[in-house]
Design a protein around this motif. Structure first.
Motif, PDB file in Angstrom:
ATOM      1  N   TRP A  72       0.849  -1.192   0.000  1.00 48.64           N
ATOM      2  CA  TRP A  72       0.000   0.000   0.000  1.00 48.64           C
ATOM      3  C   TRP A  72       0.879   1.234   0.000  1.00 48.64           C
ATOM      4  CZ3 TRP A  72       0.246   3.878   3.617  1.00 48.64           C
ATOM      5  CH2 TRP A  72      -0.764   4.833   3.617  1.00 48.64           C
ATOM      6  N   SER A  73       0.385   2.323  -0.610  1.00 44.14           N
ATOM      7  CA  SER A  73       1.074   3.601  -0.587  1.00 44.14           C
ATOM      8  C   SER A  73       0.064   4.687  -0.268  1.00 44.14           C
ATOM      9  CB  SER A  73       1.738   3.877  -1.935  1.00 44.14           C
ATOM     10  OG  SER A  73       2.499   5.057  -1.895  1.00 44.14           O
ATOM     11  N   GLU A  74       0.511   5.777   0.338  1.00 44.79           N
ATOM     12  CA  GLU A  74      -0.393   6.830   0.759  1.00 44.79           C
ATOM     13  C   GLU A  74      -1.237   7.323  -0.408  1.00 44.79           C
ATOM     14  OE1 GLU A  74      -0.529  11.226   2.851  1.00 44.79           O
ATOM     15  OE2 GLU A  74       1.282   9.994   3.060  1.00 44.79           O
ATOM     16  N   GLY A  75      -2.502   7.554  -0.118  1.00 45.59           N
ATOM     17  CA  GLY A  75      -3.451   7.999  -1.128  1.00 45.59           C
ATOM     18  C   GLY A  75      -4.319   6.875  -1.664  1.00 45.59           C
ATOM     19  N   TYR A  76      -3.892   5.633  -1.442  1.00 49.61           N
ATOM     20  CA  TYR A  76      -4.655   4.482  -1.902  1.00 49.61           C
ATOM     21  C   TYR A  76      -5.574   3.971  -0.790  1.00 49.61           C
ATOM     22  CZ  TYR A  76      -1.731   4.169  -6.071  1.00 49.61           C
ATOM     23  OH  TYR A  76      -1.095   4.436  -7.263  1.00 49.61           O
ATOM     24  N   LEU A  77      -6.653   3.344  -1.177  1.00 44.36           N
ATOM     25  CA  LEU A  77      -7.556   2.657  -0.259  1.00 44.36           C
ATOM     26  C   LEU A  77      -7.504   1.173  -0.582  1.00 44.36           C
ATOM     27  CD1 LEU A  77      -9.952   2.281   1.739  1.00 44.36           C
ATOM     28  CD2 LEU A  77     -11.491   2.921  -0.147  1.00 44.36           C
ATOM     29  N   ASP A  78      -7.078   0.360   0.379  1.00 49.35           N
ATOM     30  CA  ASP A  78      -7.014  -1.092   0.211  1.00 49.35           C
ATOM     31  C   ASP A  78      -8.075  -1.765   1.069  1.00 49.35           C
ATOM     32  OD1 ASP A  78      -4.865  -0.812  -1.462  1.00 49.35           O
ATOM     33  OD2 ASP A  78      -3.457  -1.951  -0.234  1.00 49.35           O
ATOM     34  N   ILE A  79      -8.800  -2.711   0.476  1.00 46.29           N
ATOM     35  CA  ILE A  79      -9.804  -3.507   1.194  1.00 46.29           C
ATOM     36  C   ILE A  79      -9.496  -4.974   0.924  1.00 46.29           C
ATOM     37  CG2 ILE A  79     -12.256  -3.986   1.503  1.00 46.29           C
ATOM     38  CD1 ILE A  79     -12.800  -1.174   0.310  1.00 46.29           C
ATOM     39  N   HIS A  80      -9.049  -5.686   1.945  1.00 50.23           N
ATOM     40  CA  HIS A  80      -8.606  -7.072   1.819  1.00 50.23           C
ATOM     41  C   HIS A  80      -9.646  -8.025   2.395  1.00 50.23           C
ATOM     42  CE1 HIS A  80      -4.178  -6.023   1.257  1.00 50.23           C
ATOM     43  NE2 HIS A  80      -4.652  -4.893   1.764  1.00 50.23           N
ATOM     44  N   ALA A  81      -9.990  -9.060   1.650  1.00 52.73           N
ATOM     45  CA  ALA A  81     -10.730 -10.200   2.176  1.00 52.73           C
ATOM     46  C   ALA A  81      -9.694 -11.277   2.484  1.00 52.73           C
ATOM     47  CB  ALA A  81     -11.750 -10.706   1.167  1.00 52.73           C
ATOM     48  N   VAL A  82      -9.400 -11.476   3.762  1.00 57.02           N
ATOM     49  CA  VAL A  82      -8.318 -12.368   4.182  1.00 57.02           C
ATOM     50  C   VAL A  82      -8.889 -13.773   4.372  1.00 57.02           C
ATOM     51  CG1 VAL A  82      -6.379 -12.652   5.753  1.00 57.02           C
ATOM     52  CG2 VAL A  82      -7.353 -10.377   5.401  1.00 57.02           C
ATOM     53  N   ASN A  83      -8.321 -14.739   3.665  1.00 53.39           N
ATOM     54  CA  ASN A  83      -8.937 -16.060   3.610  1.00 53.39           C
ATOM     55  C   ASN A  83      -8.196 -17.113   4.424  1.00 53.39           C
ATOM     56  OD1 ASN A  83     -10.789 -18.043   2.658  1.00 53.39           O
ATOM     57  ND2 ASN A  83      -9.199 -18.785   1.269  1.00 53.39           N
ATOM     58  N   THR A  84      -8.952 -17.854   5.224  1.00 52.44           N
ATOM     59  CA  THR A  84      -8.452 -19.072   5.867  1.00 52.44           C
ATOM     60  C   THR A  84      -9.361 -20.262   5.574  1.00 52.44           C
ATOM     61  OG1 THR A  84      -9.691 -18.691   7.925  1.00 52.44           O
ATOM     62  CG2 THR A  84      -7.453 -17.746   7.794  1.00 52.44           C
ATOM     63  N   GLY A  85     -10.500 -20.008   4.934  1.00 49.94           N
ATOM     64  CA  GLY A  85     -11.478 -21.064   4.724  1.00 49.94           C
ATOM     65  C   GLY A  85     -12.188 -21.456   6.000  1.00 49.94           C
ATOM     66  N   LEU A 126      -9.427  -3.592  11.174  1.00 54.47           N
ATOM     67  CA  LEU A 126      -9.742  -5.009  11.015  1.00 54.47           C
ATOM     68  C   LEU A 126     -11.222  -5.186  11.280  1.00 54.47           C
ATOM     69  CD1 LEU A 126      -8.319  -7.884  10.672  1.00 54.47           C
ATOM     70  CD2 LEU A 126      -8.637  -8.078  13.140  1.00 54.47           C
ATOM     71  N   VAL A 127     -11.922  -5.841  10.367  1.00 54.65           N
ATOM     72  CA  VAL A 127     -13.349  -6.109  10.524  1.00 54.65           C
ATOM     73  C   VAL A 127     -13.542  -7.617  10.604  1.00 54.65           C
ATOM     74  CG1 VAL A 127     -15.659  -5.802   9.574  1.00 54.65           C
ATOM     75  CG2 VAL A 127     -13.921  -4.039   9.202  1.00 54.65           C
ATOM     76  N   ASP A 128     -13.845  -8.105  11.802  1.00 53.68           N
ATOM     77  CA  ASP A 128     -14.066  -9.527  12.059  1.00 53.68           C
ATOM     78  C   ASP A 128     -12.779 -10.343  11.902  1.00 53.68           C
ATOM     79  OD1 ASP A 128     -16.753  -8.980  12.514  1.00 53.68           O
ATOM     80  OD2 ASP A 128     -17.371  -9.537  10.488  1.00 53.68           O
ATOM     81  N   ALA A 129     -12.761 -11.484  12.537  1.00 53.84           N
ATOM     82  CA  ALA A 129     -11.683 -12.455  12.367  1.00 53.84           C
ATOM     83  C   ALA A 129     -12.212 -13.769  12.913  1.00 53.84           C
ATOM     84  CB  ALA A 129     -10.418 -12.022  13.118  1.00 53.84           C
ATOM     85  N   GLY A 130     -12.915 -14.509  12.047  1.00 55.92           N
ATOM     86  CA  GLY A 130     -13.609 -15.709  12.479  1.00 55.92           C
ATOM     87  C   GLY A 130     -12.729 -16.936  12.506  1.00 55.92           C
ATOM     88  N   GLU A 131     -13.148 -17.891  13.300  1.00 57.74           N
ATOM     89  CA  GLU A 131     -12.402 -19.152  13.403  1.00 57.74           C
ATOM     90  C   GLU A 131     -13.361 -20.282  13.733  1.00 57.74           C
ATOM     91  OE1 GLU A 131      -8.551 -20.956  15.859  1.00 57.74           O
ATOM     92  OE2 GLU A 131      -8.725 -18.810  15.438  1.00 57.74           O
ATOM     93  N   CYS A 132     -13.686 -21.076  12.714  1.00 57.90           N
ATOM     94  CA  CYS A 132     -14.537 -22.262  12.862  1.00 57.90           C
ATOM     95  C   CYS A 132     -13.807 -23.425  12.209  1.00 57.90           C
ATOM     96  CB  CYS A 132     -15.893 -22.051  12.194  1.00 57.90           C
ATOM     97  SG  CYS A 132     -16.955 -20.893  13.041  1.00 57.90           S
ATOM     98  N   ARG A 133     -13.256 -24.294  13.002  1.00 53.87           N
ATOM     99  CA  ARG A 133     -12.371 -25.326  12.463  1.00 53.87           C
ATOM    100  C   ARG A 133     -13.128 -26.626  12.194  1.00 53.87           C
ATOM    101  NH1 ARG A 133      -6.689 -24.595  15.609  1.00 53.87           N
ATOM    102  NH2 ARG A 133      -5.929 -25.479  13.654  1.00 53.87           N
ATOM    103  N   PRO A 163      -6.347 -20.222  12.377  1.00 52.88           N
ATOM    104  CA  PRO A 163      -6.735 -19.053  11.576  1.00 52.88           C
ATOM    105  C   PRO A 163      -6.255 -17.726  12.148  1.00 52.88           C
ATOM    106  CG  PRO A 163      -8.546 -20.607  11.659  1.00 52.88           C
ATOM    107  CD  PRO A 163      -7.495 -21.136  12.584  1.00 52.88           C
ATOM    108  N   TYR A 164      -6.290 -17.562  13.460  1.00 51.86           N
ATOM    109  CA  TYR A 164      -5.881 -16.270  14.017  1.00 51.86           C
ATOM    110  C   TYR A 164      -4.433 -15.954  13.705  1.00 51.86           C
ATOM    111  CZ  TYR A 164      -3.376 -18.253  18.097  1.00 51.86           C
ATOM    112  OH  TYR A 164      -2.489 -18.905  18.925  1.00 51.86           O
ATOM    113  N   LEU A 165      -3.586 -16.993  13.598  1.00 52.62           N
ATOM    114  CA  LEU A 165      -2.189 -16.768  13.231  1.00 52.62           C
ATOM    115  C   LEU A 165      -2.071 -16.297  11.789  1.00 52.62           C
ATOM    116  CD1 LEU A 165      -0.515 -19.874  14.920  1.00 52.62           C
ATOM    117  CD2 LEU A 165      -0.308 -17.484  15.626  1.00 52.62           C
ATOM    118  N   THR A 166      -2.874 -16.881  10.906  1.00 55.18           N
ATOM    119  CA  THR A 166      -2.865 -16.462   9.498  1.00 55.18           C
ATOM    120  C   THR A 166      -3.318 -15.016   9.365  1.00 55.18           C
ATOM    121  OG1 THR A 166      -3.297 -18.727   8.758  1.00 55.18           O
ATOM    122  CG2 THR A 166      -3.795 -16.959   7.207  1.00 55.18           C
ATOM    123  N   TYR A 167      -4.406 -14.656  10.055  1.00 57.30           N
ATOM    124  CA  TYR A 167      -4.886 -13.273   9.998  1.00 57.30           C
ATOM    125  C   TYR A 167      -3.818 -12.308  10.511  1.00 57.30           C
ATOM    126  CZ  TYR A 167      -9.569 -15.466   9.722  1.00 57.30           C
ATOM    127  OH  TYR A 167     -10.661 -16.211   9.362  1.00 57.30           O
TER     128      TYR A 167
END
Length: 412
Positions: free
Chosen positions: A32-45, A61-68, A85-89
């Motif tokens: 990322w660089s200043e002036g940009y807006l980044d929105i990431h969908a972070v996947n763990t399945g 950070l919006v949510d960080a679910g963990e259902c194994r 999953p929390y380690l991946t996030y």
């Protein structure tokens, strides 16, 4: 830091005022660089997680679910079956947060209290070093990545909407209370209708065209006028228990705006409900208005993303955080991809973080129209908000190599 390099875009017509990031398939996504807006969908399945970097480097950070779960209708865990999953996030957030020059998250927001957004507990869930809570989902991320502020739908008494019933909720509560008492972290209830709760923290004056509007939570929906909200839920005291709203219906809903670019995210808000007054998609869509991109409500299950919402939002890009064979639902896919069923538009691209092997058998040929069906999905909005790109990133290696590039999309 490698900064963005102009691309040749003569083939698409007029030259953009800002150069698109020079991302290449097979190489790590540029920072990322200043002036940009980044929105990431972070996947763990194994749960839903979004990470945003605003134009001045403010992070959320919006949510960080963990259902194994390991049932046959669940996708394979990413990057593997061993890594929590929390380690991946946390690793993902730390990697991309580095470019902002900040070591802590400005905001940590929980849309609602379900384990695929918050984190579940099981017998071998480790305990934090402080001993106050266990490491799962959002609590696990917050134990690794420092944060300044927590926002959820119910603090401090959790009496609005419906009271949390998840067995994992007390762990989340212990987590935020410990960080409040020992680290000075601020905790706030999400306030529908406001545009001054989630704000730029580092250089707000430079980006007056950026705004986060709180649209809804706990049945209260912004009317579109000033900060006035309307409560769409009926008082629980007047209802039999089987007609009470549920957790999904109480989800936090927001609109992120950057110049002409708008992005909608609504937790697990459903359209199919027991009582019609519990369906908030219609009033939320009317309050929000058209957007360029959105996160699918409720993982694009059959019960979400109804015609009234889609007709109001009219997104070019929809991102699905999914982990089950029934996601995305074929009827919802048809509804979005059709040029006549919900809203008109030549560009209607659906991206998903996962694709169970059974899904294309049921949703054929609609899944073939999707530009990307696995990986971390990143929306990168160029300075000023007039254009954006969507990237998919490898979710197994930890190097975040680009696997597909789509765009530029034009904000309208």
């Amino acid at each position: 830091m490698k900064f963005f390099i102009p691309l040749a875009i003569a083939a698409i017509g007029t030259m953009s005022a800002y150069a698109a990031p020079k991302a290449e398939v097979g190489k790590t996504l540029p920072a990322w660089s200043e002036g940009y807006l980044d929105i990431h969908a972070v996947n763990t399945g194994q749960g839903e997680c979004s990470f945003m970097i605003f134009p001045d480097g403010t992070s959320m950070l919006v949510d960080a679910g963990e259902c194994r779960s390991t049932t046959p209708n669940i996708v394979e865990p990413k990057p593997d079956s061993v890594t929590a999953p929390y380690l991946t996030y946390a690793r993902y957030v730390k990697h991309f947060l580095k470019a902002t020059g900040n070591k802590e998250l400005d905001y940590m927001l929980l849309t609602h209290f379900h384990t695929d957004h918050m984190g579940e507990l099981h017998r071998d869930t480790p305990r934090a070093e402080c001993g106050a809570y266990r490491l799962t989902g959002i609590a696990g991320v917050g134990d690794i990545v420092p944060f300044r502020r927590v926002i959820d739908r119910g603090w401090p008494d959790y009496a609005e909407g419906v009271e949390p019933v998840s067995k994992a909720f007390p762990n989340y509560l212990n987590f935020i209370k410990w960080h409040n008492e020992n680290r000075g972290v601020e905790i706030e209830r999400f306030r529908p209708g406001r545009a001054d709760q989630i704000v730029l923290c580092h250089n707000a004056g430079k980006y007056p065209e950026f705004q986060v509007r709180n649209l809804a939570a706990n049945g209260r929906v912004w009317t579109g006028v000033d900060t006035i909200v309307r409560d769409h839920f009926i008082d629980r005291a007047l209802l039999p228990k089987n007609q009470w709203p549920d957790e999904n219906q109480c989800s936090i809903v927001m609109r992120v705006s950057y110049g002409p670019f708008d992005y909608f995210t609504g937790g697990d808000l459903p359209a199919v409900t027991r009582c019609e007054w519990q369906n908030l998609e219609a009033p939320v869509g009317a309050a929000c208005g058209p957007v360029e991109a959105m996160k699918s409500n409720h993982h694009m299950n059959y019960d979400a993303m109804g015609v009234p919402l889609l007709a109001a939002l009219r997104p070019q890009v929809v991102v699905v955080h999914n982990r089950k064979a029934q996601q995305p639902d074929i009827e919802v896919l048809r509804r979005i991809q059709s040029k006549t069923r919900a809203y008109a538009g030549d560009v209607k691209d659906v991206y998903s973080t996962n694709m169970h092997p059974a899904t294309p058998m049921v949703a054929y040929p609609n899944t073939q129209q999707m530009p990307a069906t696995e990986g971390h999905i990143v929306i990168r909005v160029l300075p000023g908000g007039k254009e954006f790109y969507v990237y998919s990133l490898d979710d197994r290696s930890g190097r975040y190599e680009v696997t597909s590039i789509n765009g530029p999309y034009k904000s309208k």
